[in-house]
Design a protein around this motif. Structure first.
Motif, short mmCIF file in Angstrom:
data_model
loop_
_atom_site.label_atom_id
_atom_site.label_comp_id
_atom_site.label_asym_id
_atom_site.label_seq_id
_atom_site.Cartn_x
_atom_site.Cartn_y
_atom_site.Cartn_z
N ASP A 51 -0.31 -2.53 11.78
CA ASP A 51 -1.18 -2.71 10.62
C ASP A 51 -1.65 -4.16 10.52
OD1 ASP A 51 -2.49 -1.87 8.17
OD2 ASP A 51 -0.92 -2.96 7.10
N LEU A 52 -0.74 -5.10 10.67
CA LEU A 52 -1.12 -6.51 10.62
C LEU A 52 -1.98 -6.88 11.82
CD1 LEU A 52 -1.14 -9.32 9.40
CD2 LEU A 52 1.11 -9.72 10.44
N LYS A 53 -1.65 -6.37 13.00
CA LYS A 53 -2.45 -6.66 14.19
C LYS A 53 -3.89 -6.21 13.96
CE LYS A 53 -2.39 -6.24 19.22
NZ LYS A 53 -1.51 -5.98 20.37
N ARG A 54 -4.07 -5.00 13.44
CA ARG A 54 -5.40 -4.47 13.14
C ARG A 54 -6.10 -5.37 12.11
NH1 ARG A 54 -8.33 -0.12 13.70
NH2 ARG A 54 -6.72 1.07 14.73
N GLN A 55 -5.40 -5.76 11.06
CA GLN A 55 -5.99 -6.61 10.02
C GLN A 55 -6.44 -7.95 10.60
OE1 GLN A 55 -2.57 -6.23 7.24
NE2 GLN A 55 -4.16 -5.96 5.69
N LEU A 56 -5.62 -8.56 11.45
CA LEU A 56 -5.98 -9.85 12.05
C LEU A 56 -7.22 -9.71 12.93
CD1 LEU A 56 -2.40 -11.12 12.90
CD2 LEU A 56 -3.98 -12.20 11.29
N LEU A 57 -7.27 -8.65 13.73
CA LEU A 57 -8.45 -8.45 14.58
C LEU A 57 -9.69 -8.17 13.75
CD1 LEU A 57 -6.82 -6.37 17.47
CD2 LEU A 57 -7.54 -8.77 17.54
N GLU A 58 -9.56 -7.36 12.70
CA GLU A 58 -10.69 -7.11 11.81
C GLU A 58 -11.14 -8.40 11.14
OE1 GLU A 58 -9.17 -4.10 9.17
OE2 GLU A 58 -9.78 -2.46 10.51
N HIS A 59 -10.18 -9.20 10.71
CA HIS A 59 -10.47 -10.48 10.06
C HIS A 59 -11.30 -11.38 10.97
CE1 HIS A 59 -9.79 -13.96 7.47
NE2 HIS A 59 -9.32 -14.63 8.51
N GLU A 60 -11.03 -11.31 12.27
CA GLU A 60 -11.73 -12.14 13.25
C GLU A 60 -13.00 -11.48 13.79
OE1 GLU A 60 -8.90 -13.15 16.30
OE2 GLU A 60 -7.75 -14.43 14.95
N GLY A 61 -13.23 -10.21 13.41
CA GLY A 61 -14.40 -9.51 13.91
C GLY A 61 -14.27 -9.07 15.35
N ALA A 62 -13.05 -8.89 15.81
CA ALA A 62 -12.79 -8.51 17.21
C ALA A 62 -12.85 -6.99 17.36
CB ALA A 62 -11.41 -9.01 17.64
N PRO A 63 -13.20 -6.52 18.55
CA PRO A 63 -13.18 -5.08 18.80
C PRO A 63 -11.75 -4.56 18.75
CG PRO A 63 -13.56 -6.29 20.85
CD PRO A 63 -13.57 -7.29 19.73
N ILE A 64 -11.58 -3.37 18.19
CA ILE A 64 -10.23 -2.81 18.04
C ILE A 64 -10.18 -1.47 18.76
CG2 ILE A 64 -8.51 -1.98 16.39
CD1 ILE A 64 -9.87 -3.86 14.32
N PRO A 65 -9.34 -1.38 19.80
CA PRO A 65 -9.19 -0.08 20.48
C PRO A 65 -8.43 0.90 19.57
CG PRO A 65 -7.70 -1.69 21.42
CD PRO A 65 -8.53 -2.41 20.39
N ASP A 66 -8.52 2.17 19.90
CA ASP A 66 -7.80 3.20 19.13
C ASP A 66 -6.30 2.99 19.20
OD1 ASP A 66 -10.17 4.49 18.48
OD2 ASP A 66 -10.11 5.73 20.30
N GLU A 67 -5.61 3.40 18.12
CA GLU A 67 -4.15 3.39 18.13
C GLU A 67 -3.65 4.65 18.80
OE1 GLU A 67 -2.05 2.22 14.54
OE2 GLU A 67 -3.95 1.51 13.77
#
Length: 131
Positions: free
Chosen positions: A114-130
């Motif tokens: 959850d935190l990893k996803r939040q940090l990547l979203e915060h940075e505008g990074a692409p997020i692969p599926d969980e």
């Protein structure tokens, strides 16, 4: 020392950072507020494979990710070894282990996915599926 980031607490080893706790926390708050993209802190890296992986993490620009395999290839190692080194990162968030992802999934993070996803979203990074 504990730092608050995006509603989560993370433990960081402040002895590896040449700055006082007030400065470290201030920079984390600025990062969270979006007024800081990069940390301006002098870091002492371990003299081992974990240190090499940590240095590779700091080379990943804000808003980008790399896979465990890409880092492994650059360090002439294996993806699982990179993942283990990421897990030993003593200064998460500041040394951005959250920017290392699986080739097609969001996997592995000591602070939780959850935190990893939040940090990547915060940075505008692409997020692969969980998985």
């Amino acid at each position: 020392m504990q730092v608050q980031i995006l509603g989560h607490e993370r433990e960081i080893d402040e002895l590896r950072i040449d700055a006082d706790p007030v400065t470290i926390r201030e920079q984390v708050r600025e990062y969270e507020a979006g007024t800081r993209d990069e940390f301006d802190l002098e870091i002492t890296y371990p003299d081992d494979f974990t240190g090499a992986v940590m240095r590779a993490m700091t080379d990943i620009p804000v808003g980008e990710t790399r896979t465990y395999g890409e880092i492994a290839s650059a360090l002439d190692s294996a993806p699982i070894a990179v993942g283990q080194a990421c897990g030993r990162n003593p200064i998460p968030v500041i040394v951005p282990c959250h920017r290392i992802v699986g080739v097609d999934s969001l996997v592995g993070y000591g602070g939780g996915l959850d935190l990893k996803r939040q940090l990547l979203e915060h940075e505008g990074a692409p997020i692969p599926d969980e998985r």
